[in-house]
Design a protein around this motif. Structure first.
Motif, PDB file in Angstrom:
ATOM      1  N   LYS A 123      -3.737  75.558  41.230  1.00  0.00           N
ATOM      2  CA  LYS A 123      -2.574  74.846  41.768  1.00  0.00           C
ATOM      3  C   LYS A 123      -2.943  73.434  42.216  1.00  0.00           C
ATOM      4  O   LYS A 123      -2.116  72.523  42.157  1.00  0.00           O
ATOM      5  N   LYS A 124      -4.185  73.247  42.644  1.00  0.00           N
ATOM      6  CA  LYS A 124      -4.638  71.897  42.995  1.00  0.00           C
ATOM      7  C   LYS A 124      -4.611  70.986  41.771  1.00  0.00           C
ATOM      8  O   LYS A 124      -4.193  69.831  41.853  1.00  0.00           O
ATOM      9  N   PHE A 125      -5.055  71.534  40.637  1.00  0.00           N
ATOM     10  CA  PHE A 125      -5.009  70.770  39.388  1.00  0.00           C
ATOM     11  C   PHE A 125      -3.572  70.402  39.031  1.00  0.00           C
ATOM     12  O   PHE A 125      -3.270  69.247  38.689  1.00  0.00           O
ATOM     13  N   LEU A 126      -2.678  71.392  39.098  1.00  0.00           N
ATOM     14  CA  LEU A 126      -1.286  71.159  38.734  1.00  0.00           C
ATOM     15  C   LEU A 126      -0.630  70.153  39.678  1.00  0.00           C
ATOM     16  O   LEU A 126       0.139  69.283  39.241  1.00  0.00           O
ATOM     17  N   LEU A 127      -0.947  70.257  40.968  1.00  0.00           N
ATOM     18  CA  LEU A 127      -0.375  69.338  41.952  1.00  0.00           C
ATOM     19  C   LEU A 127      -0.872  67.918  41.726  1.00  0.00           C
ATOM     20  O   LEU A 127      -0.083  66.954  41.739  1.00  0.00           O
ATOM     21  N   PHE A 128      -2.156  67.775  41.505  1.00  0.00           N
ATOM     22  CA  PHE A 128      -2.737  66.452  41.280  1.00  0.00           C
ATOM     23  C   PHE A 128      -2.201  65.826  39.994  1.00  0.00           C
ATOM     24  O   PHE A 128      -1.855  64.637  39.949  1.00  0.00           O
ATOM     25  N   LEU A 129      -2.122  66.645  38.936  1.00  0.00           N
ATOM     26  CA  LEU A 129      -1.580  66.159  37.668  1.00  0.00           C
ATOM     27  C   LEU A 129      -0.120  65.748  37.814  1.00  0.00           C
ATOM     28  O   LEU A 129       0.318  64.723  37.267  1.00  0.00           O
ATOM     29  N   GLY A 130       0.651  66.562  38.536  1.00  0.00           N
ATOM     30  CA  GLY A 130       2.062  66.244  38.737  1.00  0.00           C
ATOM     31  C   GLY A 130       2.254  64.914  39.444  1.00  0.00           C
ATOM     32  O   GLY A 130       3.102  64.103  39.054  1.00  0.00           O
ATOM     33  N   CYS A 131       1.461  64.674  40.484  1.00  0.00           N
ATOM     34  CA  CYS A 131       1.545  63.401  41.223  1.00  0.00           C
ATOM     35  C   CYS A 131       1.139  62.220  40.338  1.00  0.00           C
ATOM     36  O   CYS A 131       1.808  61.171  40.337  1.00  0.00           O
ATOM     37  N   CYS A 170       3.764  59.175  39.058  1.00  0.00           N
ATOM     38  CA  CYS A 170       3.475  57.764  39.341  1.00  0.00           C
ATOM     39  C   CYS A 170       3.294  56.966  38.053  1.00  0.00           C
ATOM     40  O   CYS A 170       3.762  55.825  37.949  1.00  0.00           O
ATOM     41  N   TYR A 171       2.624  57.569  37.061  1.00  0.00           N
ATOM     42  CA  TYR A 171       2.399  56.881  35.787  1.00  0.00           C
ATOM     43  C   TYR A 171       3.715  56.564  35.095  1.00  0.00           C
ATOM     44  O   TYR A 171       3.915  55.450  34.588  1.00  0.00           O
ATOM     45  N   PHE A 215      14.779  57.486  28.870  1.00  0.00           N
ATOM     46  CA  PHE A 215      15.085  58.917  28.780  1.00  0.00           C
ATOM     47  C   PHE A 215      13.831  59.760  29.011  1.00  0.00           C
ATOM     48  O   PHE A 215      13.844  60.731  29.789  1.00  0.00           O
ATOM     49  N   GLN A 216      12.735  59.392  28.334  1.00  0.00           N
ATOM     50  CA  GLN A 216      11.499  60.154  28.458  1.00  0.00           C
ATOM     51  C   GLN A 216      10.920  60.055  29.863  1.00  0.00           C
ATOM     52  O   GLN A 216      10.430  61.044  30.419  1.00  0.00           O
ATOM     53  N   ALA A 217      10.970  58.848  30.447  1.00  0.00           N
ATOM     54  CA  ALA A 217      10.382  58.645  31.767  1.00  0.00           C
ATOM     55  C   ALA A 217      11.098  59.467  32.827  1.00  0.00           C
ATOM     56  O   ALA A 217      10.463  60.156  33.634  1.00  0.00           O
ATOM     57  N   VAL A 235      -0.479  46.354  34.781  1.00  0.00           N
ATOM     58  CA  VAL A 235      -1.209  46.895  33.635  1.00  0.00           C
ATOM     59  C   VAL A 235      -2.440  47.687  34.072  1.00  0.00           C
ATOM     60  O   VAL A 235      -2.736  48.753  33.532  1.00  0.00           O
ATOM     61  N   SER A 236      -3.157  47.186  35.078  1.00  0.00           N
ATOM     62  CA  SER A 236      -4.356  47.889  35.538  1.00  0.00           C
ATOM     63  C   SER A 236      -4.007  49.198  36.249  1.00  0.00           C
ATOM     64  O   SER A 236      -4.700  50.208  36.070  1.00  0.00           O
ATOM     65  N   ILE A 237      -2.930  49.195  37.039  1.00  0.00           N
ATOM     66  CA  ILE A 237      -2.496  50.428  37.704  1.00  0.00           C
ATOM     67  C   ILE A 237      -2.039  51.450  36.679  1.00  0.00           C
ATOM     68  O   ILE A 237      -2.338  52.648  36.785  1.00  0.00           O
ATOM     69  N   GLN A 238      -1.317  50.987  35.661  1.00  0.00           N
ATOM     70  CA  GLN A 238      -0.877  51.865  34.589  1.00  0.00           C
ATOM     71  C   GLN A 238      -2.072  52.494  33.869  1.00  0.00           C
ATOM     72  O   GLN A 238      -2.082  53.692  33.585  1.00  0.00           O
ATOM     73  N   SER A 239      -3.089  51.686  33.597  1.00  0.00           N
ATOM     74  CA  SER A 239      -4.289  52.187  32.933  1.00  0.00           C
ATOM     75  C   SER A 239      -5.041  53.171  33.825  1.00  0.00           C
ATOM     76  O   SER A 239      -5.550  54.192  33.351  1.00  0.00           O
TER      77      SER A 239
END
Length: 312
Positions: A50-58, A62-63, A20-22, A91-95
């Motif tokens: 907006k660059k910050f928001l876009l990068f964070l959103g991506c 993915c996370y 649900f959260q994901a 696990v490494s990609i998640q981290s």
């Protein structure tokens, strides 16, 4: 034991809540990315905020994707996680994604502080002038540091797997008893330092912006006037303070995750996992409502959906 969930119930509840959260978090961050990309295409430009928001959103999208896949596989198909190097890579990609999110979020607080706070120090004025050019370096530094953490986690995740070869394939990785090797603790120390450094950056940004807001408010009361800078201070302060509260809880959860890494099915780990899955979506929602354009777009979409539902 009263301190532990039943294994089957624990897994089922955790995966249900994570799902649900994901998906909620993915929808929220996909909304941010899509709106900013459409605006980018139309205006052919994108400011630093907006660059910050876009990068964070991506990063958060993915996370949440990789975290949900990991949690799903660990319960439904745990034996596939023992096929090298699937477990280590996941696990490494998640981290890597988690740390990138952590550091870029901290950089966003620093950006707000430098961009809005009013200090007459020459170094601060220099940063204010150069901040837009420094933003790409912030992204690069966050990614490089997160990549180092991802490599360390890859190495760390290989050792528990080797120590638990005698466990059955039906037991998921996160429930296996991890024998902590002495060589793992330096890596844990480095990871903890990364948490602490980003948290300190958020604390200093919040304190500096609060001090700047206080000084600016005193000046406005003396001059009996109000300007747009006061409103900008207040909006940024609300955003940083809300993030500071969430960041404090998230920081505590990350430390508890390191401390309870060897505990299986504990209530503490359950609460930590639940909050960490909620953090990317909830904080992105706060960022949406602190941005007038994103807030207006989201409310228009929700009102349109609500109207269609009522029509049915």
């Amino acid at each position: 034991s009263r301190k532990q969930f039943n294994v089957t119930s624990y897994d089922a509840i955790t995966v249900a809540i994570m799902t649900f959260q994901a998906f909620s978090g993915m929808w929220i961050n996909a909304f941010i990315v899509s709106v900013l990309c459409v605006g980018w295409v139309k205006k052919k430009t994108l400011n630093s905020n907006k660059k910050f928001l876009l990068f964070l959103g991506c990063l958060r999208f993915c996370y949440l994707c990789i975290s949900w896949v990991y949690s799903f596989l660990s319960v439904i198909y745990p034996k596939y996680l023992y096929v090298r190097p699937i477990l280590q890579l996941v696990v490494s990609i998640q981290s890597f994604l988690s740390y990138s999110d952590l550091w870029v979020s901290a950089c966003l607080c620093v950006f707000y502080c430098i961009k809005i706070a009013n200090f007459r120090k020459s170094f601060f004025i220099y940063l204010k002038v150069k901040i837009d050019k420094i933003v790409p370096l912030m992204f690069l530094g966050s990614v490089i540091f997160s990549l180092v953490i991802g490599i360390l986690v890859y190495d760390m995740s290989d050792k528990p797997l080797c120590n638990n070869q005698n466990s059955t394939g039906q037991v998921s990785f996160w429930k296996a008893t991890i024998k902590m090797d002495k060589s793992i603790f330096p890596s844990f120390f480095l990871i903890g330092c990364g948490y602490a450094a980003s948290f300190i950056a958020v604390i200093f940004s919040a304190l500096l912006l609060l001090f700047s807001l206080w000084n600016h408010k005193q000046n406005m009361q003396t001059n009996s006037m109000k300007d747009l800078s006061m409103d900008a201070h207040i909006r940024a302060m609300k955003s940083i303070l809300s993030f500071f509260i969430m960041y404090s809880i998230n920081f505590a959860c990350l430390i508890l995750k390191l401390v309870y890494a060897t505990k299986k099915g504990s209530l503490v780990m359950f609460l930590v996992v639940v909050f960490q899955f909620a953090f990317p979506g909830v904080h992105s929602l706060i960022l949406i409502f602190s941005n007038p354009k994103l807030e207006k777009k989201l409310l228009s979409i929700l009102s349109c959906v609500n109207h269609k539902v009522c029509m049915k």
